[in-house]
Design a protein around this motif. Structure first.
Motif, PDB file in Angstrom:
ATOM      1  N   ASP A 114      78.575  30.709  51.675  1.00  0.00           N
ATOM      2  CA  ASP A 114      77.488  31.435  52.506  1.00  0.00           C
ATOM      3  C   ASP A 114      75.916  31.084  51.838  1.00  0.00           C
ATOM      4  N   TRP A 115      75.129  31.204  52.904  1.00  0.00           N
ATOM      5  CA  TRP A 115      73.786  31.221  52.334  1.00  0.00           C
ATOM      6  C   TRP A 115      73.335  31.694  51.222  1.00  0.00           C
ATOM      7  N   GLN A 116      72.880  30.846  49.979  1.00  0.00           N
ATOM      8  CA  GLN A 116      72.475  31.576  48.782  1.00  0.00           C
ATOM      9  C   GLN A 116      71.293  31.010  48.244  1.00  0.00           C
ATOM     10  N   VAL A 117      70.479  31.779  47.663  1.00  0.00           N
ATOM     11  CA  VAL A 117      69.176  31.295  47.005  1.00  0.00           C
ATOM     12  C   VAL A 117      69.629  30.484  45.695  1.00  0.00           C
ATOM     13  N   ILE A 118      69.145  29.559  45.492  1.00  0.00           N
ATOM     14  CA  ILE A 118      69.117  28.723  44.251  1.00  0.00           C
ATOM     15  C   ILE A 118      67.687  28.448  43.563  1.00  0.00           C
ATOM     16  N   ASP A 119      67.223  29.054  42.626  1.00  0.00           N
ATOM     17  CA  ASP A 119      65.977  29.287  42.067  1.00  0.00           C
ATOM     18  C   ASP A 119      66.210  28.990  40.427  1.00  0.00           C
ATOM     19  N   ASP A 120      67.223  28.887  39.902  1.00  0.00           N
ATOM     20  CA  ASP A 120      67.242  28.667  38.477  1.00  0.00           C
ATOM     21  C   ASP A 120      68.652  28.453  38.004  1.00  0.00           C
ATOM     22  N   PRO A 121      68.938  28.126  36.680  1.00  0.00           N
ATOM     23  CA  PRO A 121      70.187  27.721  36.359  1.00  0.00           C
ATOM     24  C   PRO A 121      71.215  28.676  36.612  1.00  0.00           C
ATOM     25  N   ALA A 122      70.850  30.247  36.674  1.00  0.00           N
ATOM     26  CA  ALA A 122      71.949  30.913  36.706  1.00  0.00           C
ATOM     27  C   ALA A 122      72.663  30.946  38.240  1.00  0.00           C
ATOM     28  N   SER A 123      71.547  30.831  39.138  1.00  0.00           N
ATOM     29  CA  SER A 123      71.909  30.844  40.518  1.00  0.00           C
ATOM     30  C   SER A 123      72.616  29.597  41.002  1.00  0.00           C
ATOM     31  N   ALA A 124      72.514  28.513  40.498  1.00  0.00           N
ATOM     32  CA  ALA A 124      73.067  27.353  40.492  1.00  0.00           C
ATOM     33  C   ALA A 124      74.457  27.231  39.999  1.00  0.00           C
ATOM     34  N   LYS A 125      74.583  27.902  38.823  1.00  0.00           N
ATOM     35  CA  LYS A 125      75.837  28.135  38.194  1.00  0.00           C
ATOM     36  C   LYS A 125      76.878  29.040  39.008  1.00  0.00           C
ATOM     37  N   ASP A 126      76.053  30.102  39.693  1.00  0.00           N
ATOM     38  CA  ASP A 126      76.989  31.026  40.327  1.00  0.00           C
ATOM     39  C   ASP A 126      77.208  30.275  41.739  1.00  0.00           C
ATOM     40  N   PHE A 127      76.628  29.694  42.519  1.00  0.00           N
ATOM     41  CA  PHE A 127      77.092  28.680  43.444  1.00  0.00           C
ATOM     42  C   PHE A 127      78.300  27.771  43.379  1.00  0.00           C
ATOM     43  N   ALA A 128      77.952  27.253  42.097  1.00  0.00           N
ATOM     44  CA  ALA A 128      79.196  26.111  41.866  1.00  0.00           C
ATOM     45  C   ALA A 128      80.460  27.039  41.368  1.00  0.00           C
ATOM     46  N   ARG A 129      80.367  28.228  40.699  1.00  0.00           N
ATOM     47  CA  ARG A 129      81.479  28.765  40.613  1.00  0.00           C
ATOM     48  C   ARG A 129      82.349  29.375  41.931  1.00  0.00           C
ATOM     49  N   ARG A 130      81.471  29.567  42.875  1.00  0.00           N
ATOM     50  CA  ARG A 130      82.003  30.332  44.070  1.00  0.00           C
ATOM     51  C   ARG A 130      82.581  28.861  44.830  1.00  0.00           C
ATOM     52  N   LEU A 131      82.016  27.848  44.712  1.00  0.00           N
ATOM     53  CA  LEU A 131      82.503  26.691  45.246  1.00  0.00           C
ATOM     54  C   LEU A 131      83.778  26.370  44.825  1.00  0.00           C
ATOM     55  N   ASN A 132      84.296  26.222  43.435  1.00  0.00           N
ATOM     56  CA  ASN A 132      85.271  25.716  42.875  1.00  0.00           C
ATOM     57  C   ASN A 132      86.289  26.820  42.992  1.00  0.00           C
ATOM     58  N   GLY A 133      85.872  27.948  43.092  1.00  0.00           N
ATOM     59  CA  GLY A 133      86.991  28.874  43.317  1.00  0.00           C
ATOM     60  C   GLY A 133      87.669  29.252  44.814  1.00  0.00           C
ATOM     61  N   ALA A 134      87.000  28.633  45.608  1.00  0.00           N
ATOM     62  CA  ALA A 134      87.319  28.799  47.090  1.00  0.00           C
ATOM     63  C   ALA A 134      88.583  27.762  47.495  1.00  0.00           C
ATOM     64  N   PRO A 135      89.594  28.467  48.313  1.00  0.00           N
ATOM     65  CA  PRO A 135      90.690  27.165  48.875  1.00  0.00           C
ATOM     66  C   PRO A 135      89.966  26.213  49.770  1.00  0.00           C
ATOM     67  N   THR A 136      90.817  25.107  49.935  1.00  0.00           N
ATOM     68  CA  THR A 136      90.427  23.946  50.735  1.00  0.00           C
ATOM     69  C   THR A 136      91.312  23.883  52.189  1.00  0.00           C
ATOM     70  N   VAL A 137      90.879  23.984  53.290  1.00  0.00           N
ATOM     71  CA  VAL A 137      91.722  23.775  54.320  1.00  0.00           C
ATOM     72  C   VAL A 137      91.498  22.436  55.154  1.00  0.00           C
ATOM     73  N   THR A 138      92.447  21.886  55.630  1.00  0.00           N
ATOM     74  CA  THR A 138      92.217  20.368  56.081  1.00  0.00           C
ATOM     75  C   THR A 138      92.933  20.220  57.700  1.00  0.00           C
ATOM     76  N   GLU A 139      92.156  19.217  58.465  1.00  0.00           N
ATOM     77  CA  GLU A 139      92.862  18.943  59.525  1.00  0.00           C
ATOM     78  C   GLU A 139      92.683  17.345  59.721  1.00  0.00           C
ATOM     79  N   ALA A 140      93.466  16.609  60.448  1.00  0.00           N
ATOM     80  CA  ALA A 140      93.819  15.287  60.558  1.00  0.00           C
ATOM     81  C   ALA A 140      92.485  14.366  61.045  1.00  0.00           C
ATOM     82  N   ARG A 141      91.802  15.049  62.032  1.00  0.00           N
ATOM     83  CA  ARG A 141      90.867  13.896  62.395  1.00  0.00           C
ATOM     84  C   ARG A 141      89.606  14.372  62.152  1.00  0.00           C
ATOM     85  N   THR A 142      88.321  13.655  62.687  1.00  0.00           N
ATOM     86  CA  THR A 142      87.138  13.576  62.150  1.00  0.00           C
ATOM     87  C   THR A 142      86.071  13.774  63.354  1.00  0.00           C
ATOM     88  N   SER A 143      85.415  14.939  63.597  1.00  0.00           N
ATOM     89  CA  SER A 143      84.412  15.109  64.453  1.00  0.00           C
ATOM     90  C   SER A 143      83.115  15.541  63.882  1.00  0.00           C
TER      91      SER A 143
END
Length: 252
Positions: A105-134
């Protein structure tokens, strides 16, 4: 019973005073205080394709590519060089007209620490997929994300990466044009898959996806396309794209 004229005038005068006071009270009630919104240089939605043509390896390369790019010192330095020195960011994965999933979700990026935190949360979340493209459903989903998110910026950008054309939902050009009218800019990161197999029904479309994105997907002030020709160079392409988007902040 007949009411004396002076009494009638007095009653009318009192009524006018009450009406005036009520109107003044209504005017005096403040609306939502803009001071409650955190000013940022850019509100950016990263919208990433996870439709059926994106396999598990490619989905991982996309996630890790964004994580690497966001923590790149050049990107962080560019963010900190803006007027406010910060941007607001959210990451959405999408596929057909039923799947638009907010991973971070929305997060402020303003320094290396906040960027790393966003990247950590991104890499730790599961991926859900569907077949088509909209792409059209994605745009319709993303535009309201800029409302009531707690931030205020002069630039609202949806950054769409994908490897195929819109094949379900309404026309993507209609969704794009409506989004642009609201002040949203849409940039594109088309992925031109290499080594396309003869039985890939969409192989010709994928080869010309950059043209499709330029003609039908992107729109708004300063809009652009950055082409990804190989997943191994995904992170470098994202760095280039983010630097270009952030550079737009310094334009008059």
């Amino acid at each position: 019973m007949k009411v004396p004229a002076m009494a009638r005038i007095g009653c009318m005068g009192m009524w006018n005073v009450l009406v005036s006071a009520t109107c003044l009270m209504a005017v005096a009630v403040p609306g939502p205080a803009r001071a409650d919104l955190l000013p940022v240089d850019l509100e950016l939605v990263l919208a990433v394709d996870v439709s059926g043509s994106i396999n598990t390896e490619h989905a991982y390369l996309q996630r890790s590519g964004y994580a690497r790019a966001l923590t790149d010192h050049r990107v962080v330095d560019a963010i900190r060089g803006g007027s406010f020195g910060r941007i607001a960011l959210t990451y959405v994965e999408w596929a057909d007209d039923t799947l638009q999933h907010t991973v971070v979700d929305w997060q402020v990026i303003d320094d290396p620490a906040s960027a790393k935190d966003f990247a950590r949360r991104l890499n730790g979340a599961p991926t859900v997929t569907e077949a088509r493209t909209s792409i059209s459903a994605l745009i319709d989903h993303c535009v309201p994300l800029f409302s009531n998110n707690g931030f205020e910026a002069t630039r609202h950008v949806i950054d769409i990466s994908g490897d195929g054309e819109n094949n379900v939902g309404r026309a993507v050009t209609l969704a794009r044009d409506e989004a642009v009218k609201t002040g949203v800019t849409i940039n594109g990161l088309p992925i031109l898959s290499e080594g396309l197999l003869p039985w890939d029904e969409d192989r010709d479309q994928r080869r010309n996806l950059d043209t499709y994105y330029r003609d039908s997907v992107i729109g708004g002030p300063g809009t652009f396309v950055v082409v990804v020709k190989d997943y191994s160079g995904f992170a470098d392409a994202i760095v280039a794209k983010l630097l270009k988007e952030i550079a737009e902040l310094s334009r008059p």
